[in-house]
Design a protein around this motif. Structure first.
Motif, PDB file in Angstrom:
ATOM      1  N   ALA A 181       0.811  -1.214   0.000  1.00 10.07           N
ATOM      2  CA  ALA A 181       0.000   0.000   0.000  1.00 10.07           C
ATOM      3  C   ALA A 181       0.844   1.264   0.000  1.00 10.07           C
ATOM      4  O   ALA A 181       1.986   1.284   0.465  1.00 10.07           O
ATOM      5  CB  ALA A 181      -0.931   0.003   1.203  1.00 10.07           C
ATOM      6  N   ALA A 182       0.269   2.328  -0.519  1.00 10.22           N
ATOM      7  CA  ALA A 182       0.878   3.655  -0.488  1.00 10.22           C
ATOM      8  C   ALA A 182       0.060   4.542   0.441  1.00 10.22           C
ATOM      9  O   ALA A 182      -1.073   4.218   0.800  1.00 10.22           O
ATOM     10  CB  ALA A 182       0.920   4.247  -1.898  1.00 10.22           C
ATOM     11  N   GLU A 183       0.645   5.649   0.861  1.00 10.67           N
ATOM     12  CA  GLU A 183      -0.084   6.594   1.718  1.00 10.67           C
ATOM     13  C   GLU A 183      -1.207   7.263   0.929  1.00 10.67           C
ATOM     14  O   GLU A 183      -1.084   7.448  -0.275  1.00 10.67           O
ATOM     15  CB  GLU A 183       0.876   7.651   2.267  1.00 10.67           C
ATOM     16  CG  GLU A 183       1.928   7.122   3.214  1.00 10.67           C
ATOM     17  CD  GLU A 183       1.350   6.562   4.521  1.00 10.67           C
ATOM     18  OE1 GLU A 183       0.134   6.696   4.736  1.00 10.67           O
ATOM     19  OE2 GLU A 183       2.125   6.004   5.298  1.00 10.67           O
ATOM     20  N   PRO A 184      -2.319   7.601   1.584  1.00 10.98           N
ATOM     21  CA  PRO A 184      -2.592   7.498   3.031  1.00 10.98           C
ATOM     22  C   PRO A 184      -3.166   6.145   3.455  1.00 10.98           C
ATOM     23  O   PRO A 184      -3.371   5.912   4.639  1.00 10.98           O
ATOM     24  CB  PRO A 184      -3.596   8.615   3.258  1.00 10.98           C
ATOM     25  CG  PRO A 184      -4.377   8.658   1.984  1.00 10.98           C
ATOM     26  CD  PRO A 184      -3.399   8.363   0.887  1.00 10.98           C
ATOM     27  N   THR A 185      -3.436   5.273   2.464  1.00 10.14           N
ATOM     28  CA  THR A 185      -4.033   3.976   2.790  1.00 10.14           C
ATOM     29  C   THR A 185      -3.114   3.160   3.686  1.00 10.14           C
ATOM     30  O   THR A 185      -3.573   2.432   4.573  1.00 10.14           O
ATOM     31  CB  THR A 185      -4.327   3.200   1.499  1.00 10.14           C
ATOM     32  OG1 THR A 185      -5.186   3.990   0.666  1.00 10.14           O
ATOM     33  CG2 THR A 185      -4.991   1.874   1.787  1.00 10.14           C
ATOM     34  N   ARG A 186      -1.811   3.308   3.481  1.00 12.30           N
ATOM     35  CA  ARG A 186      -0.850   2.535   4.266  1.00 12.30           C
ATOM     36  C   ARG A 186      -1.001   2.793   5.759  1.00 12.30           C
ATOM     37  O   ARG A 186      -0.978   1.859   6.571  1.00 12.30           O
ATOM     38  CB  ARG A 186       0.565   2.867   3.803  1.00 12.30           C
ATOM     39  CG  ARG A 186       1.661   2.154   4.578  1.00 12.30           C
ATOM     40  CD  ARG A 186       3.029   2.482   4.002  1.00 12.30           C
ATOM     41  NE  ARG A 186       4.085   2.001   4.870  1.00 12.30           N
ATOM     42  CZ  ARG A 186       4.523   0.750   4.924  1.00 12.30           C
ATOM     43  NH1 ARG A 186       3.982  -0.161   4.142  1.00 12.30           N
ATOM     44  NH2 ARG A 186       5.493   0.391   5.746  1.00 12.30           N
ATOM     45  N   SER A 187      -1.158   4.037   6.168  1.00 10.83           N
ATOM     46  CA  SER A 187      -1.291   4.362   7.587  1.00 10.83           C
ATOM     47  C   SER A 187      -2.574   3.789   8.173  1.00 10.83           C
ATOM     48  O   SER A 187      -2.600   3.334   9.329  1.00 10.83           O
ATOM     49  CB  SER A 187      -1.254   5.878   7.786  1.00 10.83           C
ATOM     50  OG  SER A 187       0.024   6.391   7.486  1.00 10.83           O
ATOM     51  N   VAL A 188      -3.651   3.801   7.382  1.00 14.76           N
ATOM     52  CA  VAL A 188      -4.924   3.230   7.848  1.00 14.76           C
ATOM     53  C   VAL A 188      -4.765   1.731   8.099  1.00 14.76           C
ATOM     54  O   VAL A 188      -5.206   1.198   9.130  1.00 14.76           O
ATOM     55  CB  VAL A 188      -6.038   3.492   6.823  1.00 14.76           C
ATOM     56  CG1 VAL A 188      -7.328   2.780   7.232  1.00 14.76           C
ATOM     57  CG2 VAL A 188      -6.286   4.989   6.668  1.00 14.76           C
ATOM     58  N   ILE A 189      -4.119   1.052   7.155  1.00 14.35           N
ATOM     59  CA  ILE A 189      -3.913  -0.393   7.303  1.00 14.35           C
ATOM     60  C   ILE A 189      -2.992  -0.683   8.483  1.00 14.35           C
ATOM     61  O   ILE A 189      -3.229  -1.615   9.270  1.00 14.35           O
ATOM     62  CB  ILE A 189      -3.338  -0.987   6.006  1.00 14.35           C
ATOM     63  CG1 ILE A 189      -4.369  -0.878   4.869  1.00 14.35           C
ATOM     64  CG2 ILE A 189      -2.922  -2.447   6.211  1.00 14.35           C
ATOM     65  CD1 ILE A 189      -3.828  -1.274   3.512  1.00 14.35           C
ATOM     66  N   ALA A 190      -1.940   0.101   8.636  1.00 11.40           N
ATOM     67  CA  ALA A 190      -0.987  -0.128   9.732  1.00 11.40           C
ATOM     68  C   ALA A 190      -1.664   0.008  11.084  1.00 11.40           C
ATOM     69  O   ALA A 190      -1.440  -0.813  11.996  1.00 11.40           O
ATOM     70  CB  ALA A 190       0.183   0.849   9.624  1.00 11.40           C
ATOM     71  N   ALA A 191      -2.516   1.030  11.243  1.00 10.64           N
ATOM     72  CA  ALA A 191      -3.215   1.209  12.515  1.00 10.64           C
ATOM     73  C   ALA A 191      -4.167   0.044  12.780  1.00 10.64           C
ATOM     74  O   ALA A 191      -4.244  -0.470  13.899  1.00 10.64           O
ATOM     75  CB  ALA A 191      -3.980   2.523  12.510  1.00 10.64           C
ATOM     76  N   ALA A 192      -4.897  -0.384  11.756  1.00  8.73           N
ATOM     77  CA  ALA A 192      -5.815  -1.513  11.925  1.00  8.73           C
ATOM     78  C   ALA A 192      -5.045  -2.800  12.204  1.00  8.73           C
ATOM     79  O   ALA A 192      -5.493  -3.647  12.986  1.00  8.73           O
ATOM     80  CB  ALA A 192      -6.687  -1.672  10.677  1.00  8.73           C
ATOM     81  N   LEU A 193      -3.878  -2.949  11.570  1.00  5.60           N
ATOM     82  CA  LEU A 193      -3.051  -4.131  11.824  1.00  5.60           C
ATOM     83  C   LEU A 193      -2.559  -4.138  13.267  1.00  5.60           C
ATOM     84  O   LEU A 193      -2.525  -5.197  13.924  1.00  5.60           O
ATOM     85  CB  LEU A 193      -1.869  -4.144  10.860  1.00  5.60           C
ATOM     86  CG  LEU A 193      -0.898  -5.323  10.980  1.00  5.60           C
ATOM     87  CD1 LEU A 193      -1.614  -6.648  10.760  1.00  5.60           C
ATOM     88  CD2 LEU A 193       0.254  -5.162   9.985  1.00  5.60           C
TER      89      LEU A 193
END
Length: 424
Positions: free
Chosen positions: A165-177
């Motif tokens: 993933a690229a930002e900003p989706t990456r940060s959303v996934i990281a927090a959910a992970l």
């Protein structure tokens, strides 16, 4: 010619380092851990034998550090495969996983590194987070042994998505992970009674929180990690982790409820370490923090704490401090204040009420509360609640011939309860 079997890389590294037997390596690792300042780590030949098997388990973090430093190679070079897969990266000899309070690098093992920015739309992060939220709600009603594999599988998916993933989706996934790993660690510690496994999982949660730069989530993860040494009486390690948790919390806008929960966690650790006076002072401070309140809301993922839960913490500490009348009042108030959805905690409170009555010499009342705990456990299993009931039964040993205690034994050791307890 017979081909070598097992983890030949570790075997070769062991022999090359001059350790002719698995016991020799085990002894050297234990000694080296002491020189590195790692307390309480004892490695036996059986553990080395598992590492040299066909499917070697991924070593626990402290073992990773000692292996890499002693043998001078990365874990991957020694034949181990991390549970999150590899990205073609090898840790340098002696490179350590993060410890509470240290900065978290995106290149640390445990959180996949993004190779390329895939064309994932923003909805991917939203959908992944939605499943995380569903798992969080399911925890309070679904058997933990059933939910845990689903949570683990979801974390595996998150690792793949995060790498692509690229930002900003990456940060959303990281927090959910990070939330997903936190939930898995909670199940492993509180429900499955696997503290070693929980430590590894919570370490992954901390790394994922670092990827999201989510300080409050990182604080929550480290505070959960404090439970692990706290429950076995390692006060220094528990206090160090709580210091780290409070440091992370100061970097963001923490709610009064979150800060009170940190007090409650530290209070439970102090109670387990035998210092009930310090624990009661911490709980008193938490009560004051909740009364004062502030403008910051609690995060939605913080669904494990409330004023009623704080009262339950307090009642247990009063019980262990020998303040039986106060404990009885506090626990009854906590039971009354429990909201819908907090059924797991009810079994713990019933167990503590039973312990109060057992300590006060009231076996019939103790058995009555223990029976109510078993009723609740039949609906929502919680290992911590069952532990409380077992502790009460041990306390009732002097009354074992009384009818109420025998009736409790019939409940505690019926077919369903016995099979359920042993299977978990």
């Amino acid at each position: 010619m017979t081909r070598p079997t097992g983890n030949v890389r570790l075997k070769a590294a062991r022999v090359a380092a001059g350790f002719n037997s698995q016991q020799d390596l085990a002894d050297a690792l234990s000694d080296h851990a002491k020189r590195m300042g790692i307390r309480g780590l004892s490695i036996g030949a059986r553990q080395v034998r598992r590492w040299e098997s066909d499917n070697p388990p991924w070593p626990q973090p402290d073992c990773q550090r000692v292996l890499a430093q002693l043998l001078g190679q990365s874990l991957e070079a020694l034949g181990f495969t991390p549970p999150w897969g590899t990205d073609g990266l090898s840790s340098a000899p002696g490179q350590h996983p993060p410890v509470p309070g240290a900065a978290v690098s995106s290149r640390l093992p445990g959180v996949p590194v993004r190779k390329t920015a895939a064309s994932h739309p923003a909805i991917v992060g939203t959908d992944f987070h939605a499943v995380t939220k569903s798992h969080r709600r399911l925890y309070w009603s679904v058997a933990p042994a059933v939910l845990h594999p689903a949570v683990q599988a979801h974390a595996t998916l998150g690792c793949v998505l995060l790498r692509e993933a690229a930002e900003p989706t990456r940060s959303v996934i990281a927090a959910a992970l990070a939330e997903t790993y936190l939930l898995a660690g909670r199940i492993e510690f509180f429900d499955l009674r696997e503290p070693g496994l929980a430590h590894e999982t919570l370490l992954l949660a901390l790394q994922a929180a670092g990827e999201a730069d989510a300080h409050l989530l990182g604080s929550a993860v480290i505070a959960h990690m404090a439970f692990i040494p706290g429950w076995v009486g390692d006060r220094d390690a528990a206090r160090e982790r709580m210091t780290a948790a409070r440091t992370y919390a100061r970097r963001t806008d923490a709610s009064a409820e979150f800060l009170a929960w940190l007090d409650a966690v530290e209070a439970e650790c102090e109670t387990r370490c035998g210092d009930t006076r310090t624990a009661l002072n911490l709980i008193s401070h938490a009560e004051d923090v909740l009364k004062d309140g502030d403008a910051h809301p609690s995060p939605e993922w913080m669904d494990w704490f409330s004023p009623a839960r704080l009262a339950a913490f307090k009642g247990n500490t009063q019980l262990l401090a020998g303040h039986l009348p106060q404990a009885r009042v506090t626990l009854l108030e906590a039971l009354e204040a429990m909201a819908r959805g907090e059924e797991k905690q009810r079994s713990v409170i019933y167990g503590d009420l039973a312990a109060v009555e057992a300590a006060a010499g009231n076996p019939e009342e103790a058995c009555s509360y223990a029976g109510q705990a078993l009723d609740q456990l039949a609906l929502t299993w919680y290992a911590t609640g069952m532990d409380r009931v077992r502790e009460v039964r041990r306390a009732l040993t002097p009354h074992r011939h009384e009818r109420c205690v025998r009736d409790l034994d019939d409940r505690l050791y019926d077919w369903a309860t016995t099979v359920s307890a042993l299977s978990r």
